[in-house]
Write an enzyme that holds these catalytic residues in place. Structure first.
Site, PDB file in Angstrom:
ATOM      1  N   HIS A  28     -12.784   0.083  28.897  1.00 45.69           N
ATOM      2  CA  HIS A  28     -12.647  -1.172  29.659  1.00 45.69           C
ATOM      3  C   HIS A  28     -13.886  -1.418  30.488  1.00 45.69           C
ATOM      4  O   HIS A  28     -14.650  -0.487  30.787  1.00 45.69           O
ATOM      5  CB  HIS A  28     -11.395  -1.156  30.545  1.00 45.69           C
ATOM      6  N   CYS A  29     -14.098  -2.694  30.842  1.00 43.97           N
ATOM      7  CA  CYS A  29     -15.171  -3.048  31.769  1.00 43.97           C
ATOM      8  C   CYS A  29     -14.517  -3.569  33.045  1.00 43.97           C
ATOM      9  O   CYS A  29     -13.404  -3.175  33.374  1.00 43.97           O
ATOM     10  CB  CYS A  29     -16.110  -4.063  31.131  1.00 43.97           C
ATOM     11  N   MET A  30     -15.155  -4.496  33.743  1.00 40.02           N
ATOM     12  CA  MET A  30     -14.628  -4.950  35.025  1.00 40.02           C
ATOM     13  C   MET A  30     -13.372  -5.807  34.882  1.00 40.02           C
ATOM     14  O   MET A  30     -12.524  -5.821  35.767  1.00 40.02           O
ATOM     15  CB  MET A  30     -15.700  -5.731  35.787  1.00 40.02           C
ATOM     16  N   ARG A  32     -11.991  -6.587  31.263  1.00 42.12           N
ATOM     17  CA  ARG A  32     -11.474  -6.609  29.897  1.00 42.12           C
ATOM     18  C   ARG A  32     -11.074  -5.219  29.403  1.00 42.12           C
ATOM     19  O   ARG A  32     -11.806  -4.250  29.609  1.00 42.12           O
ATOM     20  CB  ARG A  32     -12.528  -7.163  28.926  1.00 42.12           C
TER      21      ARG A  32
END
Length: 489
Positions: A28-30, A32
């Protein structure tokens, strides 16, 4: 025990992507959850968008489910916990139906093979060389963003306190606190080339420790300033940090090639001694005498070009940059600007580009408020805005992009216009720079270099107003205004 919101979202996301057996890895990112999908034909994108809490879908090399900041960590961790793995780890083969292929009928085997070939072909189409470059840049810098934000904010606080100390507004007893804050800040920025070297090595398949050494080599630690190393191209003295972050990434890429080739000829018994020694000697010489001078010219040219565009183009350049940044985010192209921001900070202490681009998110905030006012009877839209607007104001715009403006179409365009107006104001004022990267919106205010905070706030307000006005009068679809009324009838 009752199922939590995050557990429900994790379960329902799995249901719509073909189950755990159709997922090979999750990160995951910030904002998504990013899933590597085995068979994209099994994914029901339309139903996935309707999962409560899902703000949008991005179909790229990975399937990206936008759920918003904070929530993304919890949902992603719930999903990997269900699979019994950690983030980034491959899912166990026990989830895959392909392991039980002997139990399939002939027709099922053919269909499974066809789906596999189709997925591989689609993945190859998506995985272009340019996209691989963007992905590599993202993998190198995204893990460092929390450090940039935290250290940058502490540095901003230290700068404000320093000004107050000089003005006599606080006592001398604050000087040690200021020093401590700057020491913590410099823990990131003074040794950034080392962190980038390590991350680059991980990305390119080299030994991380060697990547860190190559990054540190660009600092020229131990060089006698009275007898400096000289540029083999023009005889000028080399300076520490010449070539910047771009040079480090390129040097570590060379490291990955050299290390792999050296290892082919070194016996296993002495590999741990001989390979790193020969590799560092070769790559160190290449880095110091070739990469640093060449990358120095490239970095200086890129930074100079950006500053020239903002200086000469002024408000017009600011409008174009602010208006086009949202589409860049949508296609993932904004990642390529990260090294440029960092190089500008390294060379001049601030990036003048980031405050201009940050206006794109502010234009979205104005557009969302206009939609809230005009579509107040549409409960679906207003509920989405209520959830996405607070984080949008704080500078995280993806929930607004994928949950509100982009699905409606016209509001996305008018939000871009608002971002352009804010960018024009920032560039028109000039000199407004950020001392670190990471956030935007009001979260960027503490990172704005001293003396320009009011100018940045004026840009934000202009973008809010521009996005609001453009959307209120030109960007609201009629069916969005009357949707709930039509449903009731």
């Amino acid at each position: 025990m009752a199922e939590s919101k995050e557990q429900r979202m994790a379960r329902e996301i799995y249901d719509q992507v073909g189950g755990m057996g159709n997922v090979s890895k999750i990160i995951h990112c910030m904002t998504r959850v990013r899933m590597t999908i085995k068979d994209e034909a099994k994914v029901n994108v339309a139903s996935l968008k309707n999962v409560q809490g899902v703000l949008g879908i991005v179909e790229d090399e990975t399937l990206q489910v936008v759920v918003g900041p904070g929530t993304v960590n919890k949902v992603a961790n719930e999903m990997v916990a269900m699979a019994g793995v950690k983030l980034g780890e491959p899912f166990p083969d026990m989830f895959s139906t392909s392991n039980n292929i002997e139990n399939l009928t002939d027709r099922q085997r053919v269909e499974a093979k066809a789906a596999e070939v189709k997925a591989a072909h689609k993945s190859k189409q998506k995985n272009t060389k340019f996209k691989r470059i963007l992905k590599s840049i993202s993998n190198i810098f995204v893990p460092l963003i929390p450090a940039f934000v935290g250290a940058g904010l502490l540095g901003g606080i230290a700068a404000i306190l320093s000004n107050m100390l000089v003005a006599g507004q606080i006592g001398d007893n604050w000087s040690q606190i200021i020093t401590i804050l700057n020491i913590i800040k410099n823990g990131v920025f003074a040794y950034l080339v080392i962190y980038v070297g390590i991350n680059s090595a991980n990305e390119f398949g080299a030994t991380p420790g060697l990547g860190g050494v190559v990054g540190a080599t660009t600092l020229l630690t131990g060089m006698n300033p009275e007898v400096p190393l000289t540029n083999i191209f023009n005889g000028s003295a080399l300076s520490a940090g010449q070539g910047g972050i771009l040079g480090v990434i390129f040097a570590v890429w060379i490291l990955s090639i050299v290390e792999k080739n050296v290892r082919k000829f070194v016996p296993d018994a002495v590999d741990i001694i001989v390979t790193p020694t020969i590799t560092l000697l070769i790559v160190g010489l290449i880095t110091i005498f070739i990469v640093m001078p060449v990358a120095g010219v490239i970095s200086a040219s890129l930074v100079g070009a950006v500053n020239w565009i903002l200086d000469v183009g002024g408000a017009f350049s600011g409008f174009v940059l602010g208006a086009t940044f949202l589409p860049m985010v949508m296609f993932g192209l904004h990642q390529i600007l990260t090294p440029l921001h960092i190089e500008m900070i390294n060379s001049s202490g601030v990036t003048l580009l980031l405050p201009v681009l940050a206006m794109a998110g502010a234009g979205q905030v104005g557009a969302a408020i206009a939609l809230w006012v005009r579509c107040r009877k549409n409960k679906k839209i207003t509920n989405l805005i209520k959830g996405a607007l607070p984080v949008g104001i704080l500078g995280i715009g993806e929930p607004l992009i994928y949950g509100v403006t982009l699905p409606l179409g016209r509001p996305f365009i008018t939000a871009c216009i608002g971002g352009g107006i804010g960018g024009a104001v920032i560039a028109g004022i000039g000199g407004i720079g950020s001392i670190a990267i990471g956030p935007s919106g009001i979260s960027l205010i503490p990172l704005i270099a001293n003396g320009h905070i009011l100018g940045y706030i004026l840009g934000l307000l202009s973008a809010y107003a521009g996005g609001f006005v453009a959307t209120y009068f030109f960007g609201v679809p009629k069916d969005a205004i009357h949707q709930n009324e039509n449903e009731e009838q």
